[in-house]
Every structure is written in structure tokens, then in C-alpha cells.
Design a protein around this motif. Structure first.
Motif, short mmCIF file in Angstrom:
data_model
loop_
_atom_site.label_atom_id
_atom_site.label_comp_id
_atom_site.label_asym_id
_atom_site.label_seq_id
_atom_site.Cartn_x
_atom_site.Cartn_y
_atom_site.Cartn_z
N LYS A 1 -4.77 -2.33 -6.65
CA LYS A 1 -6.15 -2.16 -6.00
C LYS A 1 -6.46 -1.09 -5.23
O LYS A 1 -7.25 -0.31 -5.32
N ASN A 2 -5.32 -0.98 -4.10
CA ASN A 2 -5.41 0.20 -3.33
C ASN A 2 -5.31 1.44 -4.13
O ASN A 2 -6.00 2.47 -3.81
N LEU A 3 -4.32 1.41 -5.19
CA LEU A 3 -4.30 2.90 -6.08
C LEU A 3 -5.32 2.87 -6.64
O LEU A 3 -5.63 4.46 -6.89
N LYS A 4 -6.19 2.13 -7.16
CA LYS A 4 -7.30 2.32 -7.98
C LYS A 4 -8.40 2.96 -7.16
O LYS A 4 -9.18 3.84 -7.72
N CYS A 5 -8.43 2.50 -6.07
CA CYS A 5 -9.55 3.15 -5.03
C CYS A 5 -9.06 4.48 -4.66
O CYS A 5 -10.19 5.40 -4.61
N SER B 1 0.82 -0.96 -0.19
CA SER B 1 0.08 0.04 -0.01
C SER B 1 0.87 1.23 0.19
O SER B 1 2.02 1.18 0.33
N MET B 2 0.39 2.21 -0.33
CA MET B 2 0.96 3.50 -0.31
C MET B 2 0.07 4.71 -0.50
O MET B 2 -1.26 4.53 -0.99
N ILE C 1 0.22 6.44 -13.92
CA ILE C 1 0.40 5.38 -15.06
C ILE C 1 0.59 3.83 -14.08
O ILE C 1 1.62 3.91 -13.60
N ILE C 2 -0.32 2.88 -14.33
CA ILE C 2 -0.01 1.60 -13.48
C ILE C 2 0.53 0.51 -14.44
O ILE C 2 -0.54 0.19 -15.13
N MET C 3 1.38 0.01 -14.32
CA MET C 3 2.04 -0.90 -15.29
C MET C 3 1.71 -2.21 -14.63
O MET C 3 2.53 -2.91 -13.77
N THR C 4 0.71 -2.93 -14.99
CA THR C 4 0.02 -4.13 -14.01
C THR C 4 0.66 -5.30 -14.37
O THR C 4 0.73 -6.06 -13.43
#
Length: 70
Positions: A60-64, A37-38, A48-51
């Protein structure tokens, strides 16, 4: 414009593109491999999330967080 790249190992080309072509003034990078988490910085304009290279719980945490900041 401040951009955060989460994931990926070698993002220098992406950083250069964002600065030269998009006009980003700050580009931060977090690998996302070990972080669970961060907290997203308040001054972000783009995430930009490089999944392929990120811990799924962090994604999931960043998306929320991003949805809540809209």
C-alpha cells in the motif's frame, strides 16, 4: 533503465530477463517480507510488486508513493 522488484524470493530469472530482453541497466530486489515501509529511490523507471510475497502495508505504501511520483 532502473527497475525495483519488491517481493518474491528467487527473482534471478526475472532479473536476467529484464537486463537481457528489456535493457534494464540496474535491477534492485527487496523481499518485502519484513519491511513495513520504504522510500522509493528517485531514479526508478519501473517498480514490479510481486504481491503474493509482500507485506500488505508495504504494498500500500509503495503504491501511494508511485502514484505521487507520476
Amino acid at each position: 533503465m532502473t527497475v525495483l522488484i519488491v517481493g518474491g524470493d528467487k527473482v534471478d530469472k526475472i532479473k536476467n530477463y529484464l537486463k537481457q530482453e528489456i535493457g534494464a541497466t540496474k535491477v534492485k530486489h527487496v523481499t518485502g517480507r519484513k519491511e513495513r515501509s520504504m522510500k522509493l529511490p528517485a531514479d526508478l523507471d519501473l517498480v514490479i510488486i510481486m504481491t503474493d510475497f509482500i507485506n500488505h502495508n508495504l504494498c500500500k505504501n509503495l503504491k501511494c508513493q508511485a502514484k505521487n511520483n507520476m
